[in-house]
Design a protein around this motif. Structure first.
Motif, PDB file in Angstrom:
ATOM      1  N   ASP A 162      27.006  48.831   8.498  1.00 59.69           N
ATOM      2  CA  ASP A 162      27.270  48.607   9.917  1.00 59.69           C
ATOM      3  C   ASP A 162      28.688  48.093  10.151  1.00 59.69           C
ATOM      4  O   ASP A 162      29.328  48.444  11.153  1.00 59.69           O
ATOM      5  CB  ASP A 162      26.258  47.614  10.494  1.00 59.69           C
ATOM      6  CG  ASP A 162      24.909  48.257  10.764  1.00 59.69           C
ATOM      7  OD1 ASP A 162      24.854  49.503  10.819  1.00 59.69           O
ATOM      8  OD2 ASP A 162      23.914  47.532  10.904  1.00 59.69           O
ATOM      9  N   TYR A 163      29.200  47.277   9.234  1.00 62.07           N
ATOM     10  CA  TYR A 163      30.573  46.778   9.397  1.00 62.07           C
ATOM     11  C   TYR A 163      31.568  47.921   9.183  1.00 62.07           C
ATOM     12  O   TYR A 163      32.557  48.041   9.920  1.00 62.07           O
ATOM     13  CB  TYR A 163      30.841  45.638   8.421  1.00 62.07           C
ATOM     14  CG  TYR A 163      31.989  44.744   8.860  1.00 62.07           C
ATOM     15  CD1 TYR A 163      31.771  43.691   9.743  1.00 62.07           C
ATOM     16  CD2 TYR A 163      33.283  44.965   8.410  1.00 62.07           C
ATOM     17  CE1 TYR A 163      32.812  42.877  10.163  1.00 62.07           C
ATOM     18  CE2 TYR A 163      34.331  44.159   8.826  1.00 62.07           C
ATOM     19  CZ  TYR A 163      34.091  43.108   9.692  1.00 62.07           C
ATOM     20  OH  TYR A 163      35.131  42.324  10.123  1.00 62.07           O
ATOM     21  N   LEU A 164      31.312  48.762   8.205  1.00 58.73           N
ATOM     22  CA  LEU A 164      32.163  49.936   8.000  1.00 58.73           C
ATOM     23  C   LEU A 164      32.114  50.856   9.218  1.00 58.73           C
ATOM     24  O   LEU A 164      33.141  51.409   9.645  1.00 58.73           O
ATOM     25  CB  LEU A 164      31.713  50.706   6.760  1.00 58.73           C
ATOM     26  CG  LEU A 164      32.066  50.103   5.403  1.00 58.73           C
ATOM     27  CD1 LEU A 164      31.315  50.831   4.296  1.00 58.73           C
ATOM     28  CD2 LEU A 164      33.565  50.176   5.147  1.00 58.73           C
ATOM     29  N   ARG A 165      30.933  50.996   9.782  1.00 56.52           N
ATOM     30  CA  ARG A 165      30.780  51.853  10.953  1.00 56.52           C
ATOM     31  C   ARG A 165      31.572  51.284  12.130  1.00 56.52           C
ATOM     32  O   ARG A 165      32.220  52.036  12.883  1.00 56.52           O
ATOM     33  CB  ARG A 165      29.295  51.969  11.300  1.00 56.52           C
ATOM     34  CG  ARG A 165      28.962  53.073  12.275  1.00 56.52           C
ATOM     35  CD  ARG A 165      27.454  53.236  12.421  1.00 56.52           C
ATOM     36  NE  ARG A 165      26.851  53.695  11.180  1.00 56.52           N
ATOM     37  CZ  ARG A 165      25.982  52.996  10.466  1.00 56.52           C
ATOM     38  NH1 ARG A 165      25.615  51.793  10.861  1.00 56.52           N
ATOM     39  NH2 ARG A 165      25.488  53.475   9.353  1.00 56.52           N
ATOM     40  N   ALA A 166      31.542  49.972  12.290  1.00 60.45           N
ATOM     41  CA  ALA A 166      32.308  49.335  13.369  1.00 60.45           C
ATOM     42  C   ALA A 166      33.803  49.565  13.175  1.00 60.45           C
ATOM     43  O   ALA A 166      34.534  49.856  14.129  1.00 60.45           O
ATOM     44  CB  ALA A 166      31.995  47.843  13.408  1.00 60.45           C
TER      45      ALA A 166
END
Length: 299
Positions: A286-290
């Motif tokens: 999710d952090y990579l996606r953000a």
């Protein structure tokens, strides 16, 4: 028919102890309550599970047939509970973000964090400053979950990454250097200058900031090794060499006695958010996606 997990636990305890009192002690319930619950289960199943007489307690054929399945159901439920607890812990987990220099860059870090918080409002993000000796900013030794790194890093195939910024490489000079009077500098004019270098442990990243690929001759002359912003500034002021810096980091060292100038003939630097390739935890993804979403908006 629906059988409760508690009923199966009671049955298994009696089947293993073959003694209602010992089974009740093991389950921390009273013996009459246990007996009542087992009889209710037998009525529900339509067959006795135990033979009770003066000789003791024995499993009936129906009870013996049920026992391995009851054990399996209870074991599966324990695994399911563990999986749920891990999932809940993941949802409320702390994500540790490594960095070697500030990735703020006009609101980049707050923007990524804001996007991440939208998806994971219950998560906590902790920033961890890592020394320049580790070009992966803590990813290699597992001390962080994701990290802002300058590309390239050693063993790049171990990591997945999102490029979040591309910046020109500038040259930082003592204010007294002859080139400080210029508006810009050709890299060819810097070839004979002593350079400040990252620690040798930085590997290919050290070579990148020494511009190995853009040098037509041999390796540069090293004036000093640097492992922090403070060390870089002090070495520049002392006149021990010049160094290349990303444009976004220039304000960190452009203090009294140091200037930065654009350099012609160099490719831009790339700042990336990286994670270990084999780390598939939802929090990390999710952090990579953000980061990917913010990066797409800023290009």
């Amino acid at each position: 028919m629906d059988v409760h997990g508690r009923d199966l636990r009671y049955f298994v305890a009696v089947a293993e102890e073959l003694h209602f009192t010992r089974a009740a002690e093991r389950l921390y319930v009273s013996q009459p309550a246990l007996s009542k619950q087992v009889r209710a289960l037998e009525r529900q199943l339509g067959a006795p599970l135990f033979e009770r007489d003066r000789q003791g307690v024995r499993l009936t054929p129906v009870g013996a047939a049920l026992l391995p399945y009851a054990r399996r159901v209870l074991a599966d439920w324990e695994e399911a509970r563990d999986a749920m607890e891990r999932a809940k812990a993941e949802q409320a987990a702390v994500l540790v973000v490594g960095m070697s220099t500030s990735p703020a860059r006009g609101g980049l870090l707050p923007a990524i964090r804001s996007r991440f918080t939208e998806a994971r409002p219950e998560a906590t993000v902790r920033l961890r400053q890592i020394g320049w000796e580790d070009p992966t900013a803590g990813l290699a030794d597992g001390s962080v979950d994701v990290a802002y790194v300058w590309l390239p890093v050693p063993d790049l195939d171990r990591y997945t990454y999102v490029v979040v910024a591309e910046e020109p490489r500038l040259v930082a000079l003592p204010q007294t250097h002859p080139f400080a009077a210029r508006e810009s500098v050709d890299f060819a004019d810097l070839l004979d200058e002593p350079f400040l270098a990252l620690p040798k442990s930085a590997g290919v990243l050290r070579e990148y900031w020494l511009a190995f690929d853009e040098r037509p001759g041999g390796p540069p002359r090293i004036g000093a090794e640097i492992a922090s912003t403070d060390e870089t500034y002090e070495a520049l002021v002392d006149g021990r060499g010049v160094c290349l810096v990303a444009a976004g980091n220039a304000p960190l060292i452009s203090l009294g006695g140091v200037v930065t100038r654009p350099v012609h003939g160099l490719s831009p630097s790339r700042l990336a958010l990286a994670a270990r390739t084999d780390d598939h935890r939802p929090l990390v993804l999710d952090y990579l996606r953000a980061a990917r979403r913010v990066s797409s908006l800023t290009r």
